[in-house]
Scaffold this motif. Sequence first.
Motif, PDB file in Angstrom:
ATOM      1  N   ASP A 176       0.776  -1.076   0.111  1.00 17.15           N
ATOM      2  CA  ASP A 176      -0.108   0.005  -0.195  1.00 17.15           C
ATOM      3  C   ASP A 176       0.939   1.435  -0.100  1.00 17.15           C
ATOM      4  N   ASP A 177       2.070   1.162  -0.017  1.00 18.32           N
ATOM      5  CA  ASP A 177       3.185   2.369  -0.031  1.00 18.32           C
ATOM      6  C   ASP A 177       4.387   1.857  -0.558  1.00 18.32           C
ATOM      7  N   GLY A 178       4.422   1.725  -1.820  1.00 16.30           N
ATOM      8  CA  GLY A 178       5.766   1.217  -2.579  1.00 16.30           C
ATOM      9  C   GLY A 178       6.974   2.141  -2.416  1.00 16.30           C
ATOM     10  N   ARG A 179       6.623   3.374  -2.466  1.00 17.21           N
ATOM     11  CA  ARG A 179       7.884   4.425  -2.258  1.00 17.21           C
ATOM     12  C   ARG A 179       8.747   4.154  -1.197  1.00 17.21           C
ATOM     13  N   ARG A 180       7.881   4.144   0.116  1.00 13.56           N
ATOM     14  CA  ARG A 180       8.459   3.905   1.482  1.00 13.56           C
ATOM     15  C   ARG A 180       8.864   2.633   1.571  1.00 13.56           C
ATOM     16  N   LEU A 181       8.187   1.445   0.859  1.00 11.34           N
ATOM     17  CA  LEU A 181       8.944   0.150   1.077  1.00 11.34           C
ATOM     18  C   LEU A 181      10.071   0.091   0.394  1.00 11.34           C
ATOM     19  N   ALA A 182      10.049   0.820  -0.746  1.00  7.79           N
ATOM     20  CA  ALA A 182      11.536   0.686  -1.601  1.00  7.79           C
ATOM     21  C   ALA A 182      12.828   1.351  -0.807  1.00  7.79           C
ATOM     22  N   ALA A 183      12.435   2.475  -0.029  1.00  8.05           N
ATOM     23  CA  ALA A 183      13.331   2.925   0.672  1.00  8.05           C
ATOM     24  C   ALA A 183      13.801   2.232   1.799  1.00  8.05           C
ATOM     25  N   PHE A 228      11.205   0.295  -9.435  1.00  5.99           N
ATOM     26  CA  PHE A 228       9.912   0.271  -9.531  1.00  5.99           C
ATOM     27  C   PHE A 228       9.476  -0.130 -10.852  1.00  5.99           C
ATOM     28  N   ASP A 229       8.270  -1.030 -10.841  1.00  4.84           N
ATOM     29  CA  ASP A 229       7.591  -1.587 -12.054  1.00  4.84           C
ATOM     30  C   ASP A 229       6.272  -0.920 -12.280  1.00  4.84           C
ATOM     31  N   SER A 230       6.089   0.121 -13.117  1.00  3.65           N
ATOM     32  CA  SER A 230       4.808   0.722 -13.195  1.00  3.65           C
ATOM     33  C   SER A 230       3.649  -0.316 -13.707  1.00  3.65           C
ATOM     34  N   THR A 231       4.195  -1.099 -14.532  1.00  2.00           N
ATOM     35  CA  THR A 231       3.158  -1.910 -15.204  1.00  2.00           C
ATOM     36  C   THR A 231       2.798  -2.960 -14.286  1.00  2.00           C
ATOM     37  N   ARG A 232       3.521  -3.492 -13.474  1.00  3.44           N
ATOM     38  CA  ARG A 232       3.014  -4.390 -12.518  1.00  3.44           C
ATOM     39  C   ARG A 232       2.460  -3.802 -11.273  1.00  3.44           C
ATOM     40  N   GLY A 233       2.876  -2.687 -11.018  1.00  5.90           N
ATOM     41  CA  GLY A 233       2.160  -1.695 -10.156  1.00  5.90           C
ATOM     42  C   GLY A 233       2.918  -2.187  -8.856  1.00  5.90           C
ATOM     43  N   VAL A 236       7.112  -3.026  -6.652  1.00  3.76           N
ATOM     44  CA  VAL A 236       8.629  -2.584  -6.517  1.00  3.76           C
ATOM     45  C   VAL A 236       9.245  -4.283  -7.102  1.00  3.76           C
ATOM     46  N   VAL A 237      10.121  -4.284  -7.924  1.00  2.00           N
ATOM     47  CA  VAL A 237      10.707  -5.441  -8.090  1.00  2.00           C
ATOM     48  C   VAL A 237      12.286  -5.435  -7.150  1.00  2.00           C
ATOM     49  N   ILE A 238      12.194  -6.512  -6.402  1.00  2.00           N
ATOM     50  CA  ILE A 238      13.585  -6.592  -5.544  1.00  2.00           C
ATOM     51  C   ILE A 238      14.348  -7.631  -6.512  1.00  2.00           C
ATOM     52  N   GLN A 239      15.726  -7.171  -6.639  1.00  2.00           N
ATOM     53  CA  GLN A 239      16.713  -8.132  -7.115  1.00  2.00           C
ATOM     54  C   GLN A 239      17.527  -8.810  -5.704  1.00  2.00           C
ATOM     55  N   THR A 240      17.571  -9.994  -5.636  1.00  2.00           N
ATOM     56  CA  THR A 240      18.469 -10.811  -4.618  1.00  2.00           C
ATOM     57  C   THR A 240      19.033 -11.968  -5.210  1.00  2.00           C
ATOM     58  N   VAL A 241      20.247 -12.283  -4.280  1.00  3.37           N
ATOM     59  CA  VAL A 241      20.925 -13.340  -4.420  1.00  3.37           C
ATOM     60  C   VAL A 241      20.840 -14.328  -3.070  1.00  3.37           C
ATOM     61  N   GLN A 242      19.950 -13.965  -2.128  1.00  3.98           N
ATOM     62  CA  GLN A 242      19.749 -14.511  -0.666  1.00  3.98           C
ATOM     63  C   GLN A 242      18.147 -14.597  -0.683  1.00  3.98           C
ATOM     64  N   ALA A 243      17.693 -15.652  -1.357  1.00  6.29           N
ATOM     65  CA  ALA A 243      16.188 -15.573  -1.441  1.00  6.29           C
ATOM     66  C   ALA A 243      15.463 -15.866  -0.169  1.00  6.29           C
ATOM     67  N   THR A 273       7.596  -1.262   9.682  1.00  7.03           N
ATOM     68  CA  THR A 273       7.288  -0.108   8.964  1.00  7.03           C
ATOM     69  C   THR A 273       5.691   0.130   8.910  1.00  7.03           C
ATOM     70  N   SER A 274       4.837  -0.912   9.253  1.00  5.78           N
ATOM     71  CA  SER A 274       3.265  -0.906   9.182  1.00  5.78           C
ATOM     72  C   SER A 274       3.100  -0.602   7.790  1.00  5.78           C
ATOM     73  N   ILE A 275       3.809  -1.346   6.731  1.00  7.22           N
ATOM     74  CA  ILE A 275       3.150  -1.517   5.547  1.00  7.22           C
ATOM     75  C   ILE A 275       2.586  -2.627   5.207  1.00  7.22           C
TER      76      ILE A 275
END
Lengths: 322, 255
Positions: free
Chosen positions: A251-258, A271-276, A278-285, A299-301
Amino acid sequence: MTVTGPDPATVRGDPAFAVNPTVEVVEVSVWFGPKVALSELSCSFGPGVTGLLGPNGAGKTTLMRAMTGLVGVNQGTVRIEGNDPRRNRAVHSRMALVPEDEAVPAGLTARQFVRYVADLHGVVDRDAPDNALREVSMLDAADRRVDAFSKGMRQRTKIASALVKDPQVLVLDEPLNGADPVQRVHLIALFKRLGAQGRTVIVSSHVLNEVERMAERVIVLMHGRLAAAGGHHAIRDAMDDRPRHVLVRSDDGRRLAASLVALESVAGVTFDSTRGGVVIQTVQARELATALPRLARATSIRLLEVRALDDSLESLFRELVR
Amino acid sequence: MTVPTEVATGRPRSRFAAILRYTLQSCIPPKRWAAVLLPCAGALLFGLLVHAVDSTAERAFANVAAEGIFGLVMPIAALVIGDAVLGAEVRSGTFHFTWLSPTPTWQIVLGRWLGGSIVALLTIAPASALAAIVAGTPDSAGPAFLASAVGSVTYVALFIAIGCLTQRTAVWSLAFVFLIERLLGAALTGIAQLSPTWESRAIFVGYIDDPPSRLVRDGIPQGGDAIVRLVIVTIVALVVANWRMAHLRLSGAAD
């Protein structure tokens, strides 16, 4: 590429080969017209359960058909307990194939079908067909016609027809297709038991989770070639260590990304606007899977969706053959 | 597998009998029976057609049987049977349940052929004999039965061999009947001598009184000699089928 892993059943240094092989595949190539199904493939299988893994079209079915002699190889050799299955028909009394195809003989009941296979193999035990049907929980439906069965029931009847000849080498092509969850558990336990009895059980699948539940050793095919081989832990580690992309909608993509960029398990955020989301890249899934809910709570997100974008076997294969 | 505490053993059941039983039970399901019986019904219609021909019943039936029964009904019905006992199974992917066994290939070929022949003898041959009776020439029923019986079992063997040689049994079998036998066989006696259609006609002609002269073809043995010729063709077809069966490439649609 081979993935070495802690598998005592394999020849030191080359996990594609079993120590006491019952099935040997040496430099095998198979093609159908212009289409190359297997290309210079070498591997072997020994007692216990071995998983044969690969995406659709990888050559699993062709390899299984070549191993059983249904398909002659264009190059190379296949040996079952030292015999060529195309030349020595006696070897078929020691092995069985459960094909993936749904096709079953028309007009026969399950008992008649299994008895037919038993008769062809000279089984003397008159109770063997019923015992085999009981093994796969099909005895209650033994007098019903096989061609009227559901996919899962057909599959189990075909497994019974393979078990009735008491084979030392059992080749199963996607045997869990169509089986319900309870039957899956039952069949996996059955395959493991057969492997523990010292039989060579080869099971193909395109689902890694399924294979690792029953197979100590995994052989991965891709485009008709050996992509990887080893213990399933080694295959799983290879899958875990590769970069992955995870889509998170909140519900708060910007704060989540930060907040995410502070996490150790996160290599990058976009940010992935088409999927609406945040896309995270990780090597430690795994670490990310633990950290993400904690972060959301702190963070209450509110997390609306968490989805791995490339968590498929195909992506692992792509990674392995890169 | 769990081993039962008390094992009910005995002599292993005959593999050949198992294949024969399977052929009759599974390879010829009700739909196939219908597909076989349809051309057989056509034979009876050809028998009725004789009544519309302005000639003696014997001669009219001989002419109609030569073209309609031995040239059309018999090959088509035999094709349905021959395809069912092998080609259809290979296509559907169920043949490997039989192939992946230590059973010698000659037993598989012979069992399939015998099963198909039994069906042919129960359908095509009686229909031909019945057509003669319907036509009003009961004396021709015996020769018609014999000619159809020998011709159809030869066809079944040939179609089994074609099923072992090609994936598209029905198409190649039709090509064999209509292009090789009917077209080339009409022009070349050498081909007609090995053709079930032409030799069946010759068997029939050899056993009826006063056959129409147009049905007597030079260079083609008649009666018993034609039977011997078809027996040889059958044996050769079964040998070829046996040889090819060991080299079959049973690839499925998947992967």
